[in-house]
Design a protein around this motif. Structure first.
Motif, PDB file in Angstrom:
ATOM      1  N   TYR A 128       0.833  -1.208   0.000  1.00  0.00           N
ATOM      2  CA  TYR A 128       0.000   0.000   0.000  1.00  0.00           C
ATOM      3  C   TYR A 128       0.870   1.261   0.000  1.00  0.00           C
ATOM      4  CZ  TYR A 128      -3.554   3.323   1.701  1.00  0.00           C
ATOM      5  OH  TYR A 128      -4.408   4.393   1.857  1.00  0.00           O
ATOM      6  N   LEU A 129       1.951   1.239   0.766  1.00  0.00           N
ATOM      7  CA  LEU A 129       2.833   2.410   0.816  1.00  0.00           C
ATOM      8  C   LEU A 129       3.525   2.658  -0.520  1.00  0.00           C
ATOM      9  CD1 LEU A 129       4.420   1.961   4.366  1.00  0.00           C
ATOM     10  CD2 LEU A 129       2.704   3.649   3.669  1.00  0.00           C
ATOM     11  N   THR A 130       3.785   1.585  -1.295  1.00  0.00           N
ATOM     12  CA  THR A 130       4.400   1.788  -2.608  1.00  0.00           C
ATOM     13  C   THR A 130       3.441   2.486  -3.572  1.00  0.00           C
ATOM     14  OG1 THR A 130       3.720  -0.340  -3.577  1.00  0.00           O
ATOM     15  CG2 THR A 130       5.746  -0.317  -2.289  1.00  0.00           C
ATOM     16  N   LEU A 131       2.143   2.453  -3.280  1.00  0.00           N
ATOM     17  CA  LEU A 131       1.169   3.137  -4.120  1.00  0.00           C
ATOM     18  C   LEU A 131       1.113   4.629  -3.826  1.00  0.00           C
ATOM     19  CD1 LEU A 131      -1.812   0.597  -3.853  1.00  0.00           C
ATOM     20  CD2 LEU A 131       0.003   0.681  -5.576  1.00  0.00           C
ATOM     21  N   TRP A 132       1.783   5.048  -2.741  1.00  0.00           N
ATOM     22  CA  TRP A 132       1.708   6.437  -2.307  1.00  0.00           C
ATOM     23  C   TRP A 132       3.050   7.155  -2.266  1.00  0.00           C
ATOM     24  CZ3 TRP A 132      -2.806   9.024  -1.535  1.00  0.00           C
ATOM     25  CH2 TRP A 132      -3.976   8.250  -1.501  1.00  0.00           C
ATOM     26  N   TYR A 133       4.157   6.404  -2.287  1.00  0.00           N
ATOM     27  CA  TYR A 133       5.471   7.039  -2.137  1.00  0.00           C
ATOM     28  C   TYR A 133       6.415   6.651  -3.260  1.00  0.00           C
ATOM     29  CZ  TYR A 133       4.217   8.472   2.579  1.00  0.00           C
ATOM     30  OH  TYR A 133       3.607   9.055   3.661  1.00  0.00           O
ATOM     31  N   PRO A 134       7.088   7.632  -3.883  1.00  0.00           N
ATOM     32  CA  PRO A 134       8.162   7.328  -4.819  1.00  0.00           C
ATOM     33  C   PRO A 134       9.280   6.573  -4.106  1.00  0.00           C
ATOM     34  CG  PRO A 134       7.465   9.625  -5.012  1.00  0.00           C
ATOM     35  CD  PRO A 134       6.810   9.087  -3.789  1.00  0.00           C
ATOM     36  N   SER A 135      10.104   5.860  -4.856  1.00  0.00           N
ATOM     37  CA  SER A 135      11.097   4.958  -4.270  1.00  0.00           C
ATOM     38  C   SER A 135      12.097   5.670  -3.364  1.00  0.00           C
ATOM     39  CB  SER A 135      11.853   4.224  -5.381  1.00  0.00           C
ATOM     40  OG  SER A 135      12.509   5.154  -6.225  1.00  0.00           O
ATOM     41  N   ALA A 136      12.426   6.932  -3.649  1.00  0.00           N
ATOM     42  CA  ALA A 136      13.430   7.645  -2.855  1.00  0.00           C
ATOM     43  C   ALA A 136      13.014   7.838  -1.409  1.00  0.00           C
ATOM     44  CB  ALA A 136      13.719   9.005  -3.492  1.00  0.00           C
ATOM     45  N   TYR A 137      11.719   7.690  -1.115  1.00  0.00           N
ATOM     46  CA  TYR A 137      11.220   7.932   0.242  1.00  0.00           C
ATOM     47  C   TYR A 137      10.928   6.642   1.008  1.00  0.00           C
ATOM     48  CZ  TYR A 137      10.491  12.776  -1.206  1.00  0.00           C
ATOM     49  OH  TYR A 137      10.682  14.053  -1.645  1.00  0.00           O
ATOM     50  N   ARG A 138      11.077   5.501   0.381  1.00  0.00           N
ATOM     51  CA  ARG A 138      10.472   4.300   0.961  1.00  0.00           C
ATOM     52  C   ARG A 138      11.174   3.776   2.207  1.00  0.00           C
ATOM     53  NH1 ARG A 138       8.911   1.651  -4.876  1.00  0.00           N
ATOM     54  NH2 ARG A 138       7.261   3.165  -5.318  1.00  0.00           N
ATOM     55  N   ALA A 139      12.506   3.854   2.288  1.00  0.00           N
ATOM     56  CA  ALA A 139      13.178   3.335   3.487  1.00  0.00           C
ATOM     57  C   ALA A 139      12.773   4.116   4.720  1.00  0.00           C
ATOM     58  CB  ALA A 139      14.696   3.363   3.312  1.00  0.00           C
ATOM     59  N   ARG A 140      12.769   5.454   4.604  1.00  0.00           N
ATOM     60  CA  ARG A 140      12.411   6.251   5.791  1.00  0.00           C
ATOM     61  C   ARG A 140      10.928   6.097   6.131  1.00  0.00           C
ATOM     62  NH1 ARG A 140      13.765  11.796   2.692  1.00  0.00           N
ATOM     63  NH2 ARG A 140      14.827  10.263   1.400  1.00  0.00           N
ATOM     64  N   ILE A 141      10.075   5.971   5.099  1.00  0.00           N
ATOM     65  CA  ILE A 141       8.646   5.818   5.366  1.00  0.00           C
ATOM     66  C   ILE A 141       8.353   4.457   5.987  1.00  0.00           C
ATOM     67  CG2 ILE A 141       6.384   5.613   4.274  1.00  0.00           C
ATOM     68  CD1 ILE A 141       7.427   8.487   4.619  1.00  0.00           C
ATOM     69  N   VAL A 142       8.981   3.402   5.448  1.00  0.00           N
ATOM     70  CA  VAL A 142       8.804   2.087   6.053  1.00  0.00           C
ATOM     71  C   VAL A 142       9.347   2.076   7.482  1.00  0.00           C
ATOM     72  CG1 VAL A 142       9.460  -0.356   5.906  1.00  0.00           C
ATOM     73  CG2 VAL A 142       8.751   0.870   3.856  1.00  0.00           C
ATOM     74  N   SER A 143      10.455   2.818   7.714  1.00  0.00           N
ATOM     75  CA  SER A 143      10.984   2.934   9.071  1.00  0.00           C
ATOM     76  C   SER A 143       9.958   3.570  10.001  1.00  0.00           C
ATOM     77  CB  SER A 143      12.270   3.770   9.077  1.00  0.00           C
ATOM     78  OG  SER A 143      13.298   3.145   8.366  1.00  0.00           O
ATOM     79  N   LEU A 144       9.329   4.647   9.534  1.00  0.00           N
ATOM     80  CA  LEU A 144       8.316   5.301  10.358  1.00  0.00           C
ATOM     81  C   LEU A 144       7.163   4.357  10.658  1.00  0.00           C
ATOM     82  CD1 LEU A 144       8.105   8.873   8.758  1.00  0.00           C
ATOM     83  CD2 LEU A 144       8.801   8.318  11.096  1.00  0.00           C
TER      84      LEU A 144
END
Length: 434
Positions: A128-144
């Protein structure tokens, strides 16, 4: 360089989604591992041995494994709003039902049902998060998002310890109160999820038109640059060697995670602590893990590097676990377990940046579920092995050393992964390179 519309969009999406998803995963993880605290009195009350407890704790992951991929593909088909709400309602009711088990057999049955109910929640959210965030943000967003794991223990451990003190209230044992009270938030959140989540950016009326357009265009451009999309059968895509290697890495990380979640309360209580004191001491390693998860994921994004960050985290987790297993001093054990938590929780979000760098769409959903389901089989192996070795030897040392070896295998595996990454190869702005 980040543009104004990019900054505005990411900020608005993050404030809308991440706090709510953190709360949902907080409750999910708490309901999954609160059996660790319940075991402090439940095992004695019901005559459950360490081996039987480890088996029951791990059986959760058998049905979790079986239903993981179908559940994640159903989320992609039916939408996150409906499917995640269904998952939360199911696991909330079954988690509360754990209060009424009467022995080993009913313990096994309820853990199997709980695994089936929760299957698909975590990988569904990652997809679901990949549908909302470009790849450059994914590590920090998944961390959050994944900070809910250590936070569930930072906050939940003292609460669980205190709930055990309700022993005898209204004729219920403390561990029964623990299961019922900690299951209620899942049922409440299931209703909230149905009305709160938005399936895709195209449906997000809470975004400004220019923000919605930027996000849809950016994600579509990234998807278009993903190699082989639409040209390889789904089964071949999600079972390629790279996906399976990532699953091995995740297997090692999860083995360490659940050795902690299911047995650390018993290890700490053996220091001579009360149930409530055990809950408060448990805060220490998980607080360190919380900081490690946020810092390590942000650092990985900033450096645009995955493999060595992940390998270093797994090495830290494994070596500190080995040290904690071998030393006798209780204070040194707490320090070393805290170092292990730093590595464990630092490794988890970085692992989840790897599948979506090579896959997108239904293939990404399937690959995420494959990695999660295979990796989480260690959730069965680890507690069963640690419990059995504890019964054989009278000590947790051998089990902890075995689990640390799984982490080291994961470290070696990630170092052998190819440097090639479609994200990096495409040259797109902000794409993280391994």
């Amino acid at each position: 360089m980040t543009t104004d519309i990019e900054a505005r969009t990411i900020k608005r999406v993050s404030w809308r989604l991440i706090p709510f998803l953190i709360v949902c995963y907080f409750v999910a993880y708490l309901d999954r591992v609160n059996v660790g605290f319940a075991s402090l009195t439940m095992n004695r009350d019901l005559g459950i041995s360490a081996t039987a407890y480890g088996l029951g704790a791990g059986l959760f992951f058998i049905t979790y494994f079986i239903f993981e991929v179908p559940s994640n593909l159903a989320l992609e088909k039916f939408g996150a709003r409906r499917w995640i709400a269904r998952i939360m309602l199911s696991w909330g009711l079954i988690s509360g039902g754990m209060a009424f088990i009467g022995g080993e057999t009913s313990f096994y049955i309820m853990r199997l049902l709980l695994g089936a109910a929760e299957a698909g929640f975590f990988p569904g959210i990652i997809f679901y998060l990949t549908l909302w965030y470009p790849s450059a943000y994914r590590a920090r967003i998944v961390s959050l998002f994944m900070v809910a794991i250590p936070l569930s223990s930072v906050i939940g451990s003292p609460i669980s310890g205190l709930l055990l003190e309700l022993d005898g209230v209204l004729g219920f044992r403390g561990w029964q109160w623990l299961y019922v009270i900690e299951a209620l938030p899942a049922v409440i959140l299931s209703v909230m999820t149905y009305f709160y989540l938005t399936d895709r950016p195209a449906d997000a009326q809470w975004l400004a038109p220019d923000e919605r357009a930027w996000l849809e265009q950016t994600l579509a451009a990234e998807a278009a640059r993903t190699p082989r999309q639409g040209h390889v059968p789904l089964t071949q895509e999600i079972l390629n060697p790279r996906v399976l290697a990532i699953a091995v890495v995740y297997f090692g990380a999860v083995a360490l995670l659940y050795a902690f979640g299911f047995f650390l309360p018993q290890i700490f209580k053996a220091f001579g602590l009360t149930n409530a004191q055990t809950g408060f001491v448990m805060i220490i390693p998980y607080a360190v893990g919380t900081v490690g998860m946020l810092w390590w994921g942000r650092r990985s994004d900033a450096k645009r590097e995955r493999r060595y960050h992940l390998a270093a985290a797994l090495a830290c987790a494994s070596l500190c676990t080995i040290g904690a297993a071998l030393v006798g001093d209780s204070i040194v054990k707490v320090v070393l377990f805290s170092g292990a938590a730093l590595g464990i929780f630092g490794a988890l979000p970085i692992t989840w940046t790897l599948p979506t760098e090579t896959l997108s769409g239904a293939a990404a959903a399937g690959a995420i579920a494959v990695v999660n389901s295979i990796g989480n089989l260690s959730g069965f192996v680890a507690p069963y092995a640690v419990g059995a070795i504890k019964d054989w030897t009278g000590s947790f040392t051998g089990g902890l050393l075995l689990i640390a070896c799984a982490g080291l295998v994961g470290m070696v595996t990630v170092l052998r992964l190819s440097h090639s990454s479609p994200a990096a190869a495409s040259g797109r702005v902000g794409a993280p390179a391994e």
